[in-house]
Each structure stands twice: as C-alpha cells, then as structure tokens.
Design a protein around this motif. Structure first.
Motif, short mmCIF file in Angstrom:
data_model
loop_
_atom_site.label_atom_id
_atom_site.label_comp_id
_atom_site.label_asym_id
_atom_site.label_seq_id
_atom_site.Cartn_x
_atom_site.Cartn_y
_atom_site.Cartn_z
N ALA A 619 0.92 -1.25 -0.13
CA ALA A 619 0.13 -0.07 0.05
C ALA A 619 0.92 1.15 0.05
N ALA A 620 2.00 1.31 0.92
CA ALA A 620 2.96 2.15 0.82
C ALA A 620 3.34 2.68 -0.67
N GLU A 761 6.97 2.81 15.94
CA GLU A 761 7.73 4.04 15.61
C GLU A 761 7.23 4.89 14.61
N ILE A 762 7.06 4.15 13.40
CA ILE A 762 6.79 4.79 12.14
C ILE A 762 5.41 5.23 12.10
N ALA A 763 4.57 4.46 12.74
CA ALA A 763 3.06 4.71 12.81
C ALA A 763 2.83 5.95 13.67
N GLU A 779 9.64 7.79 3.10
CA GLU A 779 10.34 7.29 4.27
C GLU A 779 9.51 6.46 5.25
N VAL A 780 8.29 6.43 5.12
CA VAL A 780 7.50 5.55 5.64
C VAL A 780 7.93 4.06 4.98
N TRP A 782 10.47 3.01 3.40
CA TRP A 782 11.80 2.65 3.82
C TRP A 782 11.72 2.04 5.40
N HIS A 783 10.98 2.70 6.16
CA HIS A 783 11.01 1.89 7.57
C HIS A 783 10.17 0.56 7.70
N LEU A 784 9.21 0.71 6.87
CA LEU A 784 8.32 -0.61 6.61
C LEU A 784 9.18 -1.84 6.24
N GLU A 785 9.96 -1.53 5.24
CA GLU A 785 10.71 -2.69 4.70
C GLU A 785 11.84 -2.87 5.63
#
Length: 842
Positions: A619-620, A761-763, A779-780, A782-785
């Motif tokens: 989705a991101a 943290e990203i949420a 950026e979201v 990247w952090h999800l991956e």
C-alpha cells in the motif's frame, strides 16, 4: 370546430389576465409558454398568452424543447424558457408587503444561443440579486458542494415591497444574453422573519428591516428530502443534510411521528411539521469524549452577514435538563446551556431559533457545531437538531458577489493571492498540467456531446433547444482545445479515456443481471459485484446507486485518474459503462477482498505478521507512486483499510480514487478544499484548516498501521471512552513503548518484537499533529521494509540456531543486520553505525 378553438383561446386569455392581475395570491409564471398547467401542486400560467402584469417594453425570444432531463414534477415547466438579448423586465402588480421570489433556470442550447456564454445581472426593484451570473457555473458549484448531479437551479429571495409593483429586470452582460424558465412571486406571512436577531460574537442585535434575503441552504436534518409540494404555505424544498456533515459517524438519527404542534403561530410559517419529525442527535453520549460535536460545514460568499435558522423539537425527553448543549457558529458560542424542552415549554413542540453571523472577506466557510455543555455537570449531556436554514443578508442593497469573487469562482480566501492559479485548479481553464486538467474537468463534470449522440439527436429532435444530458459525458484530458470546454459542448469530440466502454448489456450478462448473490462489497457509491467476461476473466463491477451520496464528479474523477495511473500496487480499471443513466466502473477482480476483512469483522483466518507488513509495504508503494509519479502528485484523500485490496497472492493495492485531488503547484504548500474523507482517518490539520497536503495521506496511513497491529475498528463507541479512538489510544501505548500490550492476540507472539517496535515507531511518526513533523510516504516505506527485514531475520534465527550472531545480507536494503534472538534487544545499526532510532528521526 374553428369556433370551438376561438372560444377556447379567448377563455385562456381571460383566465390569464385574471391570474396575472391577482393582487393577493401567489403568481406562478411559466416563461416562454402560452399555456396553463399544474405541476408540483401549483398552477403555472404562460407569459406568452397575455401582457397583463408585464412591462410594455417586455421582449424576449421563446425557447422550447420536446425532451427534458429533469424530474417528472418540473418536466413540463422546463420545456420552455424566455431569452433576453437586451435589457428587459417583468412587472407584477401587487399589494405592499413581504414576498418570496423564485427564479427557475434549466440550461439549454437554443439555435445560436449557447448557455455556456450566458452571463447576466438580475434586479428585483432596487435589490441586485446576481451579477455576472452564469447558470452553468452555479450548478457546477452546487453539485460539487452537495455531491449531487442537478441539471437545474432555483434561486430564492425574500424582500419587503412598499410600492404596488415588483419589477424583475434581466440585464445581459456585454455580448451575452439572459434567460429564465419560470418565476414565482409568493406573498409571505409577516411573522416569517423578525426585525431583530441576536448577532453571534457581538454584544447586541442585528436589524433585518428593509434587507433583502437570499436562501442559501435549507436542510431537513436527519430526515429524507421533503418535496416542495408538501410545503403548502411557501412550496419550499428541503434537502437532506448528509452531504454537509463533517462526519455522519458523529451523529445518529431520531424519528418520532407522534402529534407535534407549533409553539406559536409564527413558528407555523417557518417549516412544515415533517421537518420536526426527524432529528440528529449525538452518538452514544455516555462514552463519546466531550469534543465529539455534531458538525456541518457550508460554502458561503465572503463579506456578508448570514441568518442561521435552527429548527428544534424535543422528541424524546419530557423533563428539563435531560438534553443540554452548546451551539457554535463559525467557532463562536451562539448559545450555551441550551435546553430544547425548556425553550419550547414541553416535548413535541416545534419552534425555531435565529442567529446572525458575519463572514469576513478572508473566508468562504460557515461552520455549525452542536455539542455537550461540559459546564452543566450533566453526565448525559447531548445535542439535537431537526432542521437548518442559512440565508444571506443584503449589504447596501446588494446580494450579488463582488467582481473579485465572481472571477475567483468559489476559491478560498487563503488562495486569493494566487487567484489566477486557483481558477485553473477549480474549473480547468488555462495552461496547467495534463493531470490537473483531468481532475478539474472531472470535478466540474464537463458536458461534452459525442458524435453518435449528436447525429441521433439531430434526427430525433426538431431544430431548437437540446437538453442537458448528465450521463452522456466524456472527460477532458490534456488536449489544449478542451481546457476551456463548456459544460455543454455544441460540437462533437472523441473520448480520450483509456479503458473499455462496456454496454449495459455486457455488464448485465457479466453480473447475471446484478444478482445480489454476486455482491462482494458496498459503500457510499453503491454495490460492488463479482463478474465474469469473455474467456472467463473475473472482474469487479462497481455500480452507483441512484441515491448515492457520491455522484458524477466522483465517477469522472475515478475514470480520469485510473485512465492515467498504472502501477502494480494500484487497482487497475478495465473500463466503465454509462448507458441508460447508469454509472458503472469495472476493475480487476481482487480475490481476497479488503485488508480490513482480514483483520476483523469476518470469519477469514488472520494474516500473519509478515503478511500484514507485506500488505502495508504494498500500500505504501502505491501511495508513493501517487505522490511522486506525476508533476504535482496526487493526494488520495481516503486512505483506509477498506480501500486497500488484496489479490489472490495477497498483494496489496490501493483502490477508490473518487475523492482524489491533484497536489499543489510548486509555489503552493497545500490545496484549499472542502474536508472529505472517512471518520477516524482524517488528518486533524486538514480538518482544522481545510488545507490538503500529501501529509494528510500519511496521517491516514498511520491510522491504517495501528489498525493492522491491533485488528480493531478505528472508532468504536462501545468501548470505554479512552479507547474509542484507535489512533489516540494506540499512540498512548506506543509513547509508553508498550505497543506489544495492544497487539492482536491472534498473532500469538509469532513475530519479532523489534519488528513490531519499529512498526509502531513509524506509525507514531505518521500521526504527528502537524504535517511538517510527519515523514513522507517514501520514508514510511523505507522503515516498513526495515521492519520486515527485522522480522525475517528473527524468523530465520529462530528456525536455525546456527545463525545466532551471524551477519545476514538483505537484497532489498544494502546494509548488514545482526541476527536478533528472543532474549537480547541490542540496538540495531546499519553500516554507518547509526541506530534505528536515528534512522527514524531523519
């Protein structure tokens, strides 16, 4: 036979002279007609039969049609019109008093008169009603604000007349013409408007004596539309209020059809009793936090005073102090400690309350909010509203917009410094990007005639007027010739849409004639059916319901967006159908339905943590493509778990682009627009300021991330009040670094705690109150991956003890990550030595 017709025509002339010379009764004039007929409970008299009551200088051209596209009630009335290519007026003989004047307009093309070019002024005695008035433009704005698809327009005014005549002047602007389809002149009871009204925000009152009044909104709150034929006194039409509510989820409806009576005789003039039989009240006020007001938002003209009329009738409580609330108008307290029972003197007693509020030149929005009065100390404090009217008050004999407002075409005050560019975004005029033109054109639903339709019309209809066809449209694209496309095109054009145009027959065959057994979903637009076309290919068919809150603008926006967007993580549109007034969209079939259905509310097996993170990454990626794939980007505006669909391989794709907007131009930071979206996912900054940015999507996506963790609804009034709102509740736990406490218990610990923490943290970052503090969707992503890699490392370590403390190389991210076991929680570092917390803060 000849004698019969002579006598018949003579009798019509005599009747019309009597009707038009009537001093006390209402006058209903069918412009451009020579007949008398009944419609909507009124008898309409043609203005062509007799000149009695009309100016000796009365001139005009009769326009007519044999086909019409409006509802049955006004079908005959709108078949004719009177066109003025020079200044002309109607002159009605009356007795002095208060009158309601209604002007009916139905757009048309007649011979060389193209209504796209029609602009004119209208005066009633010394009161200017409109200036540089374009019927097409006004209908477009109305449809945008109310999510409707109207083809006609009624302008309603109230004025006090001290002389024995009402003169209505139509003055075409230079090189243009004026027109009108029908006119109503109705005597008004003296008590309909009182002379002195409380002014909100000021110590004092506002005098209404001698002022002209224009009706802007008239709503039956919590009930169905009330047709004008059911209002026997003034033949007023009452709309539903759903399109104007900030969130329908913040209120519930109430109905009581017991005997209702008016508090006073003046109240009996204000509204029919049908208005008072329904209401909206706050949702479960025992658990909802006190800041959840019922809110309505309205677009208005700046620099005018407005009369806000609230209609009340207590339908439930028969004692005082059971329902006490505050009334806010434009963020100012209009009344506190307000008790409907006390004001009315009992239950089932109908009355109205008037307030005047000023709207400055810096805004074009009027808010009404009703909510608990926390100072009363009543634990069950609630609010109620049955009906609502908003009237514009004249200023120095003028109800018309100023020239800057007319040229700006409804732009917000915040964007007036960039007026010319705002116009481009609003009406698709000028040199803007291909995508911006498409979205703008869809929002204003450009009415363009196709070659086939035009040729058939010429064969089927006599020369003259041709009606407006709402559902026979194509959207404009980057063709510069279409950048100023009129709402009715006098020529023909080919569709530039990408996608197959299905016939209604093909759709019916694919869905077994819209078999309810094939329904796989439903929403504000309508039902979604599973279908099958040639070679056994599965499709999803979204069919608009006739009473849908979403209309042609959303239909066109979705087509225009998906005609240009192609990405693995966006749902693909295969085609559309608009035969026989249908609005149908055809998509690729997503076998596993919505992400929400795999989280809660169904019997489907729960997704694993890896599957959930994978879905969020997909989705991101789709959102990242929207935000960066075009020159100005696209803001989805309705990101939620029901708009994230999963295919047969659980690949996530973003869906539903009906509310999407083109992003701001390079020299702008936001898009000023009405607040739309879904309750619980809305960016609070967007809500407060009506300023939409890509960070608004980021906020909504942050809510989705916590929804994935907790597997519960974003708003649940049945929970204790500190848990009702998922975003606030989850953020509190996340800030305590205890997100594992609220994780979906069905995951049963089958995930990496470090992965969950990184996810939380990203949420949390996404849900920052101010957009500037939120990360970009890139950026979201990247952090999800990163969170996914943490989980995969954990699962590998758990499955093979030989990997403890060994370095693992990940293809997607070019850094080495130490393997995490179930005991140690060492800070994670990338190759440059930065910890994960540092990475998040970038």
């Amino acid at each position: 036979m000849k004698l019969f017709w002579i006598l018949y025509v003579a009798s019509i002339h005599i009747f019309l002279r009597t009707a038009l010379a009537q001093e006390k009764g209402p006058l209903f004039i069918n412009c451009g007609s020579d007949s008398v007929f009944a419609a909507e409970g009124r008898k309409w008299v043609g203005d062509s039969v007799s000149r009695t009551g009309l100016s000796p200088s009365f001139i005009g051209i009769i326009a007519y049609t044999s086909a019409i596209t409006v509802d049955e009630g006004y079908r005959s009335l709108y078949k004719t019109a009177r066109i003025f290519n020079s200044s002309s007026h109607y002159n009605f003989t009356i007795v002095p008093g208060s009158y309601c004047i209604r002007l009916h307009f139905h757009p048309f093309i007649f011979e060389s008169f193209n209504v796209n070019d029609s602009t004119f002024d209208v005066m009633a005695n010394d009161l200017k009603l409109v200036s540089k008035f374009s019927v097409i433009r006004e209908i477009s704005l109305k449809n945008l604000m109310s999510n409707s698809s109207a083809t006609s327009l009624v302008k309603e005014y109230f004025l006090n007349v001290s002389s024995n005549e009402i003169m209505i002047d139509f003055v075409p602007n230079s090189g243009s013409f004026a027109f009108v389809n029908a006119i109503e002149v109705i005597p008004v009871p003296a008590g309909l408007f009182i002379d002195v009204v409380n002014k909100v925000g000021d110590v004092g009152f506002k005098g209404l004596g001698g002022q002209g009044i224009e009706t802007i909104y008239r709503l039956n709150v919590g009930g169905l539309e009330i047709d004008s034929s059911k209002d026997k006194l003034l033949w007023r039409k009452w709309e539903t209020d759903e399109s104007y509510m900030f969130s329908l989820n913040a209120a519930s409806t109430l109905a009581n059809h017991s005997n209702i009576s008016y508090v006073s005789s003046s109240d009996s003039f204000a509204a029919p009793l049908l208005v008072y039989e329904t209401a909206r009240i706050m949702i479960d006020n025992e658990v909802i936090e006190k800041r959840f007001n019922m809110s309505w938002r309205f677009e208005v003209d700046p620099n005018f005073d407005y009369l806000v009329r609230l209609h009340f009738c207590e339908l439930t409580y028969n004692t005082r102090s059971e329902r006490v609330f505050r009334i806010y108008i434009n963020n100012q307290t209009a009344a506190d400690n307000y008790d409907v029972f006390v004001k009315a003197g009992g239950m089932n007693k109908a009355y109205h309350e008037d307030y005047v509020v000023g709207v400055s030149h810096q805004t074009d929005t009027l808010w009404l909010q009703l909510g608990p009065d926390t100072l009363t100390g009543i634990p069950s404090s609630d609010a109620l509203l049955n009906g609502l009217e908003i009237f514009k008050l004249s200023h120095n004999g003028n109800l018309a917009l100023g020239p800057e407002r007319i040229d700006g075409f409804g732009e917000g005050a915040a964007s007036k410094k960039h007026k010319s560019k705002s116009i481009l975004a609003a009406i698709g005029v000028g040199s803007v990007s291909l995508l911006a033109i498409s979205v703008s054109s869809a929002a204003l639903f450009v009415f363009i005639w196709r070659n086939k339709r035009m040729s058939s019309m010429k064969q089927d209809n006599p020369p003259g007027w041709h009606p407006l066809y709402l559902h026979d449209t194509v959207g404009s694209t980057g063709n510069s010739k279409l950048r100023k496309s009129p709402l009715i095109n006098t020529g023909s054009t080919n569709s530039n849409r990408i996608g197959r145009r299905f016939s209604l027959g093909e759709i019916r065959t694919a869905t077994r004639n819209f078999d309810d057994a094939l329904v796989i979903g439903s929403g504000g637009f309508g039902k979604v059916y599973k279908g099958e076309i040639e070679e056994r290919n599965l499709i999803a068919v979204k069919r608009a319901h006739p009473s849908s809150n979403q209309g042609l603008a959303e239909f066109e926006t979705e087509i225009e967006m998906l005609s240009k967007l192609r990405h693995r993580h966006l749902v693909s549109m295969i085609g559309y159908c608009e035969d026989e007034n249908e609005m149908i969209l055809v998509y690729e079939y997503m076998a596993n339905g919505t992400l929400r259905s795999h989280l809660y509310g169904s019997n489907l097996p729960p997704l694993s943590w890896k599957q959930r993170v994978d879905a969020c990454i997909g989705a991101a990626r789709g959102l990242h493509y929207l935000h960066t794939g075009a020159e100005r980007g696209i803001i989805h505006r309705d990101v939620k778990t029901t708009n994230i669909l999963l295919d047969e391989n659980l690949v996530a794709k973003i869906a539903d682009f009906g509310l999407s907007k083109t992003g701001p131009a390079l020299d702008h930071t936001h898009v000023s627009t009405a607040v739309k979206g879904s309750f619980g996912y809305l960016d609070p900054e967007y809500y407060r300021r009506q300023q939409l940015t890509q960070k608004s999507d980021v906020y909504s996506f942050g809510v989705v991330l916590f929804e994935v963790v907790c597997a519960r609804p974003v708003v649940n009034p049945e929970l204790p009040k500190d848990q009702i709102n998922l975003a606030e509740w989850a953020v509190r736990w996340q800030r305590q670094r205890s997100i594992e406490t609220i994780v979906d218990p069905r995951l049963e610990g089958d995930f990496s705690l470090e992965s969950l923490k990184k996810f939380g943290e990203i949420a949390e970052k996404c849900l920052c109150d101010e957009g500037k503090n939120r990360p970009t969707i890139g950026e979201v992503l990247w952090h999800l991956e990163y969170a996914l890699q943490l989980n995969e490392a954990y699962m590998q370590c758990r499955g093979d003890n030989t990997f403890t403390k060994n370095e693992l190389k990940f293809a997607d991210l070019s850094f080495s990550l130490p393997c995490i076991d179930m005991v140690e929680n060492e800070p994670l570092q990338n190759i440059s030595g930065e910890t994960s917390s540092n990475l998040l803060g970038r």
